[in-house]
Write a protein that holds these residues in place. Structure first.
Motif, PDB file in Angstrom:
ATOM      1  N   VAL A 199      -9.084  -4.204  10.490  1.00 42.45           N
ATOM      2  CA  VAL A 199      -9.910  -3.020  10.188  1.00 42.45           C
ATOM      3  C   VAL A 199     -10.771  -2.681  11.406  1.00 42.45           C
ATOM      4  O   VAL A 199     -10.833  -1.526  11.841  1.00 42.45           O
ATOM      5  CB  VAL A 199     -10.807  -3.262   8.948  1.00 42.45           C
TER       6      VAL A 199
ATOM      7  N   VAL B  15      -6.243   0.077  10.492  1.00 40.53           N
ATOM      8  CA  VAL B  15      -6.058   0.253   9.042  1.00 40.53           C
ATOM      9  C   VAL B  15      -6.517   1.656   8.658  1.00 40.53           C
ATOM     10  O   VAL B  15      -7.562   2.125   9.116  1.00 40.53           O
ATOM     11  CB  VAL B  15      -6.867  -0.801   8.247  1.00 40.53           C
TER      12      VAL B  15
ATOM     13  N   GLY C 244       0.824  -1.208   0.000  1.00 41.49           N
ATOM     14  CA  GLY C 244       0.000   0.000   0.000  1.00 41.49           C
ATOM     15  C   GLY C 244       0.855   1.254   0.000  1.00 41.49           C
ATOM     16  O   GLY C 244       2.083   1.193   0.176  1.00 41.49           O
TER      17      GLY C 244
ATOM     18  N   ASP D 277      -3.342   2.754   3.784  1.00 41.85           N
ATOM     19  CA  ASP D 277      -2.958   1.339   3.687  1.00 41.85           C
ATOM     20  C   ASP D 277      -3.630   0.655   2.499  1.00 41.85           C
ATOM     21  O   ASP D 277      -3.150  -0.370   2.012  1.00 41.85           O
ATOM     22  CB  ASP D 277      -3.349   0.585   4.967  1.00 41.85           C
ATOM     23  N   VAL D 278      -4.763   1.221   2.073  1.00 44.96           N
ATOM     24  CA  VAL D 278      -5.471   0.627   0.927  1.00 44.96           C
ATOM     25  C   VAL D 278      -5.407   1.575  -0.274  1.00 44.96           C
ATOM     26  O   VAL D 278      -6.292   1.604  -1.120  1.00 44.96           O
ATOM     27  CB  VAL D 278      -6.936   0.268   1.272  1.00 44.96           C
ATOM     28  N   SER D 279      -4.363   2.383  -0.325  1.00 48.67           N
ATOM     29  CA  SER D 279      -4.116   3.237  -1.492  1.00 48.67           C
ATOM     30  C   SER D 279      -2.902   2.711  -2.239  1.00 48.67           C
ATOM     31  O   SER D 279      -2.090   1.978  -1.677  1.00 48.67           O
ATOM     32  CB  SER D 279      -3.865   4.686  -1.045  1.00 48.67           C
ATOM     33  N   ILE D 280      -2.801   3.130  -3.467  1.00 45.03           N
ATOM     34  CA  ILE D 280      -1.765   2.545  -4.330  1.00 45.03           C
ATOM     35  C   ILE D 280      -0.406   3.200  -4.071  1.00 45.03           C
ATOM     36  O   ILE D 280      -0.317   4.391  -3.773  1.00 45.03           O
ATOM     37  CB  ILE D 280      -2.201   2.654  -5.812  1.00 45.03           C
TER      38      ILE D 280
ATOM     39  N   MET E 208      -6.850   4.658   5.273  1.00 44.73           N
ATOM     40  CA  MET E 208      -7.028   4.684   3.816  1.00 44.73           C
ATOM     41  C   MET E 208      -5.677   4.586   3.097  1.00 44.73           C
ATOM     42  O   MET E 208      -5.584   4.007   2.019  1.00 44.73           O
ATOM     43  CB  MET E 208      -7.779   5.954   3.383  1.00 44.73           C
TER      44      MET E 208
END
Lengths: 749, 120
Positions: free
Chosen positions: B19, B24, B5, B28-31, B26
């Motif tokens: 989560v 967690v 991430g 961590d879930v971004s490119i 954002m």
């Protein structure tokens, strides 16, 4: 005295009342941009290069006069290495390459990359409709076709949105687009639709169409998983009126990618004419500029084919063809094509089907860029070309042609199940996050509803309050995942988290990416279109074909046999071999082999026993005596009637097939002749059987029968009943046995 | 390739439990920018250099906060900025390593001036 204005003749009064005549059709008018192809004001294609690959002239315009679109396309959109070859190519030669299955997709794309907007428009304008279909089959990016749904309602009701999103996912839509009648409600809608979609299936992408910046912000918080409302226009004036430039759009495009969010842009012929700033250009040329720009700014795909201005494009000669040609142009630029069939372009069912069918048959990355999966009145984008009213039609059309339009049948219990769960999930999440409470009555109405009119319990303040809280607290989709998980919706929590985690890998940023239901990415990269003529390219798998074929309305002979068995009764019994009658008042009623054995219900809905009762009563009215026999040796109605007539004391017989077709026969006539025939079985009701009995009695007595007319209907009688007839005839034939002869039957009335 | 991430976190480490535990974000879930570079190479290999350029601009923007990205977008819309403001933003972007986006802003300043799209 003035002559009264003449009223049109009846034929034209009647024709004027047909739906198609509500559509506005425009005389071609290039000045207003009301022209599909080849406006006299369209520029001739040209490309003049200077030192260091600068563009000195493009499409007859010198660089000093470039507007913002020219400028961006010239700087970023063209493959100048191939430009000289591509621009020199004959238009017809290029058009033939586009259609020819032996010319690989990659080769067409290589050349198109070097073509200016006017050049590519010229080549593709040559394609006839069927050639456009060939081009679409070959050039689209993704091998597997797909479809996108709209899910909205008039009250932004979160429960109904979730139930309808779950329904859309159950029907197979892989993208769901929502929007708002009330702008402030947007985040609530995004959350509700995302939850609903996750209930219906894994891997369904969700967007919420609002103003550009607001949409990006929702994406950044994970509340939506893709974006589409990034509009491009074909003239500078309209582009700037839309409050953007190619540079701001290019930046926005990168903004989405920087967060790992899929996006495509929106354009479509007719928009500039609608905004009164077409510069006199044809719709197709202006769209060619949009598509070239879409490629230039680095968008992976385009939604076009008229979109909101589809009715404008459709109003001019060739307009519907230009809509499809726009889609093909997107494909030729190596982009994902979301092929319109979105805003309703006609009041006529015939016209709107005609507009969509070639694309549905050819196959597209997304056949509709917004199939209204909800009812027309609930579509806050305006009614779609296809709506909830048409889902069964669409499924049957897929089955008719054996093609994949992205949808599948969902059963009533399945849909009831996902709607119930979606409503429960949204209630739980909104309560857990403090976004709002819903009454049991509201929830029950949302599950059952065919549309928002069926949910009077909905409170309009609830979504507004929920959206305000989402905005103010900075809540993200991770909070929604937590809420789902904590309230017992682990599977849905996992599905939404999977979509968030997919941003990390970024594979769904590639062209034409969707997720299949196993959350695998299907895209230009992982599922490239490999069409190269018959026997190649996409075929539905056997499982998928079975899914396409298995519409809920299909019936087998076994289904029909079971339906008939439900009407089995002891009121009709064989009592022995039938002999010759002598009573001159006797009329024999011959029934077909399956009557009273396998067939008990006629096509009109009367039971066989009821029909026989009416026939006997009619005979009695005339002072005649009826006798019922079963002619076991033939299923031919003429022969059944004739056999009955020959056994009858009066020489008059009635023939009755199990499906309800009936006739009157006389012993001296050839088998295929008869006195009266009641051939439209579904329309032969009790009174007609009574009349038939009366007339048979009059024939027996030598009296004058009452004239009867076969009942007429404009319904598609054959479409409704012919499949049943095939099954009923099969049953009759299986019961037919000449060795059983003719039996007397006894009936309890 | 296992992509991490934007925060450097391994997505395999992100579970429903983590989560729920609030562990967690954002980011961590971004490119990650290196993933965007990888996707740019994939796009190039599939005959779309413009998509690759977009991914490379996007890689630069991963370093910027959401509000910064939204503000920069706003600055590029018609009649929002003077040429000087656009050039200043370009300089700032360049100083942060966002050279491709800086070039986009410089180009905009030049074209907006010619097409009367600067702040009036």
């Amino acid at each position: 005295m003035n002559a009264p204005s003449p009223e049109p003749i009846g034929r034209f009064r009647f024709m004027d009342a047909q739906p198609v005549n509500l559509d506005g059709l425009a005389v071609e008018d290039p000045r207003l941009g009301l022209i599909a192809f080849d406006s006299p004001h369209d520029p001739a294609p040209s490309l003049v290069l200077g030192p260091e690959d600068t563009v000195l002239e493009m499409d007859s315009r010198p660089a000093a006069e470039f507007d913002v679109l020219d400028e961006f396309i010239a700087r970023h959109g063209l493959d100048l290495d191939v430009a000289a070859e591509a621009m020199a190519l004959d238009d017809v030669a290029f058009a033939q390459m586009v259609v020819d299955p032996q010319t690989l997709r990659a080769e067409v794309l290589r050349l198109a990359a070097g073509m200016t907007p006017a050049k590519l428009a010229r080549g593709l304008a040559l394609l006839r409709p069927v050639e456009l279909g060939m081009a679409m089959t070959k050039l689209r990016a993704r091998r597997t076709p797909s479809n996108q749904a709209h899910v909205t309602n008039r009250s932004d009701d979160p429960l109904l949105l979730a139930a309808d999103a779950a329904t859309a996912a159950a029907y197979g839509f892989r993208e769901v687009e929502t929007t708002v009648p009330v702008l402030g409600d947007a985040p609530s809608n995004a959350v509700a639709v995302s939850i609903g979609a996750a209930v219906g299936a894994a891997g369904v992408l969700v967007q919420c169409s609002v103003e550009e910046a607001a949409e990006l912000e929702m994406g950044m918080r994970g509340l939506v998983s893709y974006a589409e409302t990034v509009s491009l226009y074909g003239t500078e004036q309209v582009f700037v009126d839309g409050d953007d430039t190619p540079w701001s759009k290019a930046f926005l495009t990168s903004g989405y990618a920087s967060r790992g969010i899929k996006m495509r842009v929106t354009s479509g012929g007719g928009a500039e004419a609608l905004m009164g700033a077409s510069e006199g250009r044809s719709m197709f040329y202006l769209e060619a500029r949009c598509v070239a720009l879409a490629r230039a700014i680095g968008a992976q795909g385009v939604q076009n084919g008229g979109i909101d201005s589809a009715a404008v494009a459709s109003s001019v000669p060739g307009g519907v063809r230009s809509l499809m040609a726009e889609n093909v142009m997107v494909m030729a630029r190596n982009l994902e094509a979301c092929t319109g069939n979105d805003a309703l372009m006609s009041e006529s069912d015939v016209r709107r089907t005609s507009r969509t069918l070639p694309i549905l048959l050819a196959g597209s990355d997304f056949v509709c860029s917004g199939f209204g999966s909800i009812q027309r009145y609930d579509n806050m984008f305006g009614p779609s070309q296809w709506n909830a009213e048409d889902i069964d039609d669409f499924l049957v059309i897929q089955r008719d042609w054996g093609i994949d339009g992205g949808l599948r049948t969902a059963g009533e219990r399945q849909v009831a199940g996902v709607r119930t769960r979606a409503v429960a999930a949204v209630r739980a999440v909104y309560r857990y996050l403090g976004l709002g409470d819903f009454t049991d009555e509201w929830a029950a109405q949302a599950v059952d509803a065919a549309g928002s009119k069926d949910v009077p319990a909905a409170d309009l303040m609830t979504p507004l309050v929920a959206a305000r809280i989402i905005r103010e607290t900075g809540l993200t989709m991770l909070d929604v995942v937590t809420a789902l998980y904590e309230t017992g919706f682990e599977e849905e929590a996992g599905r939404i988290l999977a979509l968030l985690k997919a941003r990390v890998a970024g594979d769904y940023l590639q062209t034409a990416a969707i997720f299949d239901e196993s959350s695998r990415v299907l895209s230009l990269v992982t599922d490239p279109n490999d069409y190269a003529g018959p026997g190649t390219g996409y075929f539905p798998t056997a499982d998928r074909q079975a899914e396409i074929n298995a519409v809920r309305q299909q019936r087998s002979v076994d289904d029909l046999r079971a339906e008939q068995a439900a009407y089995r009764s002891g009121a009709l019994r064989a009592v022995g071999s039938a002999g010759q009658g002598a009573d001159p008042r006797e009329v024999v009623i011959g029934v077909s082999p399956a009557v009273g054995r396998e067939i008990w219900l006629t096509l009109s809905g009367l039971t066989v026993v009821e029909a026989l009762g009416e026939l006997l009563a009619g005979l009695e009215e005339e002072g005649c005596v009826g006798r019922i026999v079963r002619v076991n040796g033939t299923i031919d109605l003429g022969l059944i009637g004739l056999t009955a007539a020959r056994l009858s004391g009066s020489g008059i017989g009635i023939g009755l097939q199990g499906k309800g077709t009936a006739l009157i026969h006389r012993r001296d006539l050839p088998p295929l002749a008869n006195l009266e025939l009641y051939s439209v079985a579904p329309s032969v009701d009790a009174s007609l059987y009574r009349r038939l009995g009366v007339n048979a009695g009059r024939h027996a007595k030598g009296a004058t029968p009452e004239p009867t007319r076969n009942p007429y209907s404009d319904e598609a009688i054959e479409a409704r009943y012919h499949t049943k007839v095939v099954a009923l005839v099969d049953i009759e034939r299986r019961c037919s046995d000449p060795d059983r002869g003719v039996e007397d039957l006894e009936v309890d009335r | 390739m296992i992509a991490l991430g934007a925060s450097g976190r391994d997505p395999l480490d992100i579970t429903l439990d983590s989560v729920r535990d609030g562990a967690v974000e954002m980011a961590d879930v971004s490119i990650h920018p290196s993933t965007l570079e990888h996707q740019a190479q994939v796009a190039e290999a599939h005959a779309n250099p413009q998509l690759a350029s977009n991914f490379r601009r996007a890689a630069e923007l991963t370093a910027l906060g959401d509000h910064e990205v939204l503000a920069l977008y706003e600055a590029l819309r018609p009649h929002r900025s003077t040429a000087e403001e656009l050039t200043t933003l370009a300089d700032q972007l360049e100083n942060r390593g966002a050279v491709r986006n800086a070039a986009l802003f410089r180009e905009a300043a030049e074209v907006y001036s010619r097409r009367s799209l600067l702040k009036r």
